[in-house]
Design a protein around this motif. Structure first.
Motif, PDB file in Angstrom:
ATOM      1  N   ALA A   9       0.972  -1.192   0.059  1.00  0.00           N
ATOM      2  CA  ALA A   9       0.070   0.034  -0.057  1.00  0.00           C
ATOM      3  C   ALA A   9       0.865   1.346   0.015  1.00  0.00           C
ATOM      4  O   ALA A   9       0.298   2.456  -0.030  1.00  0.00           O
ATOM      5  CB  ALA A   9      -0.885   0.303   1.269  1.00  0.00           C
ATOM      6  N   GLY A  10       2.175   1.050   0.115  1.00  0.00           N
ATOM      7  CA  GLY A  10       3.075   2.372  -0.045  1.00  0.00           C
ATOM      8  C   GLY A  10       3.203   2.773   1.300  1.00  0.00           C
ATOM      9  O   GLY A  10       3.430   4.082   1.178  1.00  0.00           O
ATOM     10  N   LYS A  11       2.889   2.165   2.293  1.00  0.00           N
ATOM     11  CA  LYS A  11       2.892   3.015   3.760  1.00  0.00           C
ATOM     12  C   LYS A  11       4.271   2.420   4.441  1.00  0.00           C
ATOM     13  O   LYS A  11       4.009   1.678   5.537  1.00  0.00           O
ATOM     14  CB  LYS A  11       1.692   2.605   4.529  1.00  0.00           C
ATOM     15  N   ILE A  12       5.499   2.458   3.962  1.00  0.00           N
ATOM     16  CA  ILE A  12       6.423   2.110   4.530  1.00  0.00           C
ATOM     17  C   ILE A  12       6.582   2.661   5.953  1.00  0.00           C
ATOM     18  O   ILE A  12       7.500   1.962   6.873  1.00  0.00           O
ATOM     19  CB  ILE A  12       7.636   2.191   3.795  1.00  0.00           C
ATOM     20  N   ASN A  13       6.232   4.046   6.416  1.00  0.00           N
ATOM     21  CA  ASN A  13       6.322   4.488   7.636  1.00  0.00           C
ATOM     22  C   ASN A  13       5.528   3.529   8.619  1.00  0.00           C
ATOM     23  O   ASN A  13       6.034   3.487   9.754  1.00  0.00           O
ATOM     24  CB  ASN A  13       5.888   5.923   7.780  1.00  0.00           C
ATOM     25  N   ARG A  14       4.518   3.024   8.219  1.00  0.00           N
ATOM     26  CA  ARG A  14       4.068   2.078   9.193  1.00  0.00           C
ATOM     27  C   ARG A  14       4.672   0.889   9.354  1.00  0.00           C
ATOM     28  O   ARG A  14       4.578   0.301  10.709  1.00  0.00           O
ATOM     29  CB  ARG A  14       2.266   1.659   8.597  1.00  0.00           C
ATOM     30  N   VAL A  15       5.292   0.339   8.523  1.00  0.00           N
ATOM     31  CA  VAL A  15       6.164  -0.665   8.654  1.00  0.00           C
ATOM     32  C   VAL A  15       7.498  -0.273   9.623  1.00  0.00           C
ATOM     33  O   VAL A  15       7.838  -1.090  10.602  1.00  0.00           O
ATOM     34  CB  VAL A  15       6.905  -1.254   7.183  1.00  0.00           C
ATOM     35  N   LYS A  16       8.100   0.677   9.313  1.00  0.00           N
ATOM     36  CA  LYS A  16       9.126   1.282  10.490  1.00  0.00           C
ATOM     37  C   LYS A  16       8.557   1.297  11.693  1.00  0.00           C
ATOM     38  O   LYS A  16       9.466   0.706  12.680  1.00  0.00           O
ATOM     39  CB  LYS A  16       9.690   2.774   9.750  1.00  0.00           C
ATOM     40  N   SER A  17       7.497   1.921  12.075  1.00  0.00           N
ATOM     41  CA  SER A  17       7.016   2.034  13.229  1.00  0.00           C
ATOM     42  C   SER A  17       6.631   0.847  14.051  1.00  0.00           C
ATOM     43  O   SER A  17       7.134   0.528  14.992  1.00  0.00           O
ATOM     44  CB  SER A  17       5.523   2.899  13.120  1.00  0.00           C
ATOM     45  N   LEU A  19       7.974  -2.133  13.465  1.00  0.00           N
ATOM     46  CA  LEU A  19       9.251  -2.711  13.656  1.00  0.00           C
ATOM     47  C   LEU A  19       9.960  -2.122  14.837  1.00  0.00           C
ATOM     48  O   LEU A  19      10.199  -3.065  15.825  1.00  0.00           O
ATOM     49  CB  LEU A  19      10.349  -2.538  12.636  1.00  0.00           C
ATOM     50  N   LYS A  20       9.821  -0.757  14.991  1.00  0.00           N
ATOM     51  CA  LYS A  20      10.379  -0.135  16.516  1.00  0.00           C
ATOM     52  C   LYS A  20       9.361  -0.846  17.482  1.00  0.00           C
ATOM     53  O   LYS A  20      10.037  -1.057  18.492  1.00  0.00           O
ATOM     54  CB  LYS A  20       9.748   1.219  16.266  1.00  0.00           C
ATOM     55  N   ILE A  21       8.140  -0.788  17.567  1.00  0.00           N
ATOM     56  CA  ILE A  21       7.226  -1.401  18.603  1.00  0.00           C
ATOM     57  C   ILE A  21       7.472  -2.699  18.981  1.00  0.00           C
ATOM     58  O   ILE A  21       7.564  -3.246  20.006  1.00  0.00           O
ATOM     59  CB  ILE A  21       5.771  -0.861  18.309  1.00  0.00           C
ATOM     60  N   SER A  22       7.813  -3.521  17.867  1.00  0.00           N
ATOM     61  CA  SER A  22       7.984  -4.845  17.976  1.00  0.00           C
ATOM     62  C   SER A  22       9.293  -5.036  18.636  1.00  0.00           C
ATOM     63  O   SER A  22       9.486  -6.006  19.440  1.00  0.00           O
ATOM     64  CB  SER A  22       8.102  -5.650  16.581  1.00  0.00           C
ATOM     65  N   LEU A  24      10.917  -3.009  20.493  1.00  0.00           N
ATOM     66  CA  LEU A  24      10.750  -2.674  22.131  1.00  0.00           C
ATOM     67  C   LEU A  24      10.169  -3.643  22.763  1.00  0.00           C
ATOM     68  O   LEU A  24      10.400  -4.097  23.898  1.00  0.00           O
ATOM     69  CB  LEU A  24      10.070  -1.312  22.055  1.00  0.00           C
ATOM     70  N   PHE A  25       8.847  -4.277  22.278  1.00  0.00           N
ATOM     71  CA  PHE A  25       8.252  -5.374  23.143  1.00  0.00           C
ATOM     72  C   PHE A  25       9.175  -6.539  23.370  1.00  0.00           C
ATOM     73  O   PHE A  25       9.145  -7.263  24.463  1.00  0.00           O
ATOM     74  CB  PHE A  25       7.027  -5.827  22.250  1.00  0.00           C
ATOM     75  N   SER A  26       9.928  -6.891  22.123  1.00  0.00           N
ATOM     76  CA  SER A  26      10.891  -8.040  22.337  1.00  0.00           C
ATOM     77  C   SER A  26      11.832  -7.824  23.287  1.00  0.00           C
ATOM     78  O   SER A  26      12.259  -8.664  24.109  1.00  0.00           O
ATOM     79  CB  SER A  26      11.472  -8.380  20.983  1.00  0.00           C
ATOM     80  N   LEU A  27      12.377  -6.499  23.282  1.00  0.00           N
ATOM     81  CA  LEU A  27      13.133  -6.178  24.413  1.00  0.00           C
ATOM     82  C   LEU A  27      12.808  -6.201  25.910  1.00  0.00           C
ATOM     83  O   LEU A  27      13.241  -7.176  26.699  1.00  0.00           O
ATOM     84  CB  LEU A  27      13.793  -4.787  24.296  1.00  0.00           C
ATOM     85  N   CYS A  28      11.611  -5.773  25.907  1.00  0.00           N
ATOM     86  CA  CYS A  28      10.711  -5.972  27.167  1.00  0.00           C
ATOM     87  C   CYS A  28      10.565  -7.425  27.619  1.00  0.00           C
ATOM     88  O   CYS A  28      10.931  -7.837  28.814  1.00  0.00           O
ATOM     89  CB  CYS A  28       9.414  -5.213  27.172  1.00  0.00           C
ATOM     90  N   TRP A  29      10.103  -8.229  26.691  1.00  0.00           N
ATOM     91  CA  TRP A  29       9.551  -9.429  26.898  1.00  0.00           C
ATOM     92  C   TRP A  29      10.860 -10.419  27.215  1.00  0.00           C
ATOM     93  O   TRP A  29      10.998 -11.166  28.010  1.00  0.00           O
ATOM     94  CB  TRP A  29       9.056 -10.177  25.719  1.00  0.00           C
ATOM     95  N   GLY A  30      11.901 -10.231  26.337  1.00  0.00           N
ATOM     96  CA  GLY A  30      13.308 -10.934  26.809  1.00  0.00           C
ATOM     97  C   GLY A  30      13.773 -10.490  27.954  1.00  0.00           C
ATOM     98  O   GLY A  30      14.287 -11.317  28.947  1.00  0.00           O
ATOM     99  N   VAL A  31      13.900  -9.250  28.544  1.00  0.00           N
ATOM    100  CA  VAL A  31      14.262  -9.002  29.778  1.00  0.00           C
ATOM    101  C   VAL A  31      13.410  -9.451  30.947  1.00  0.00           C
ATOM    102  O   VAL A  31      13.896  -9.936  31.894  1.00  0.00           O
ATOM    103  CB  VAL A  31      14.333  -7.370  29.908  1.00  0.00           C
ATOM    104  N   ILE A  76      14.023 -11.952  15.089  1.00  0.00           N
ATOM    105  CA  ILE A  76      12.981 -12.696  14.286  1.00  0.00           C
ATOM    106  C   ILE A  76      12.105 -11.582  13.765  1.00  0.00           C
ATOM    107  O   ILE A  76      11.707 -11.518  12.518  1.00  0.00           O
ATOM    108  CB  ILE A  76      12.108 -13.491  15.265  1.00  0.00           C
ATOM    109  N   MET A  77      11.825 -10.302  14.179  1.00  0.00           N
ATOM    110  CA  MET A  77      11.078  -9.271  13.764  1.00  0.00           C
ATOM    111  C   MET A  77      11.625  -8.675  12.664  1.00  0.00           C
ATOM    112  O   MET A  77      10.876  -8.336  11.651  1.00  0.00           O
ATOM    113  CB  MET A  77      10.869  -8.060  14.923  1.00  0.00           C
ATOM    114  N   CYS A  78      13.003  -8.431  12.633  1.00  0.00           N
ATOM    115  CA  CYS A  78      13.679  -7.913  11.719  1.00  0.00           C
ATOM    116  C   CYS A  78      13.555  -8.894  10.445  1.00  0.00           C
ATOM    117  O   CYS A  78      13.648  -8.303   9.328  1.00  0.00           O
ATOM    118  CB  CYS A  78      15.141  -7.595  11.936  1.00  0.00           C
TER     119      CYS A  78
END
Length: 145
Positions: A9-17, A19-22, A24-31, A76-78
């Protein structure tokens, strides 16, 4: 699917956002999981063995590998983002590099230097290092998308 849909859909900014959220969640879950392993590793290991030598190895494994949990989730997210951006060869090369080029020599070296603890440390260090490579590759891939 989320990445592919938004990329299409040409919304790469949503993908970037996302990935950042994912990440961050992975960091928190991993900790969180690392802390759970630190607190409960004797109890968890004790469910599988009563042998003190094996118990020691299991507890060491849980500590050292637990340090890499945030990185593993982020990797995994990347890779999933890279696949969603229609670059499956790139993600395959990254996984090949991590397992064949980085992990096998690191484990061999770790085993020679530090026995079983060296092997666990090599696995954890490789996972953490790979995350930074995966993250950089995902960012570059998104910028070029």
């Amino acid at each position: 699917p989320f990445t592919g849909q938004n990329f299409g859909a040409g919304k790469i900014n949503r993908v970037k956002s996302a990935l950042k959220i994912s990440e961050l969640f992975s960091l928190c879950w991993g900790v969180f999981m690392l802390l759970a392993f630190l607190v409960f590793r004797r109890n968890i290991a004790g469910m599988f063995t009563k042998d003190p030598v094996v118990l020691k190895y299991v507890m060491t494994y849980m500590l050292i590998i637990g340090l890499s949990f945030p990185a593993i989730g982020g990797s995994i997210m990347c890779v999933n983002v890279i696949n969603g951006l229609q670059k499956p060869i790139r993600s395959t090369v990254l996984n090949f590099m991590r397992t064949i080029v980085m992990l096998i020599p690191a484990v061999w070296t770790g085993g020679k230097i530090g026995d079983v603890t060296g092997i666990f440390t090599a696995i954890s260090a490789t996972s953490i290092t790979a995350f930074f490579i995966y993250h950089a590759t995902a960012k570059i891939t998104m910028e070029k998308a």
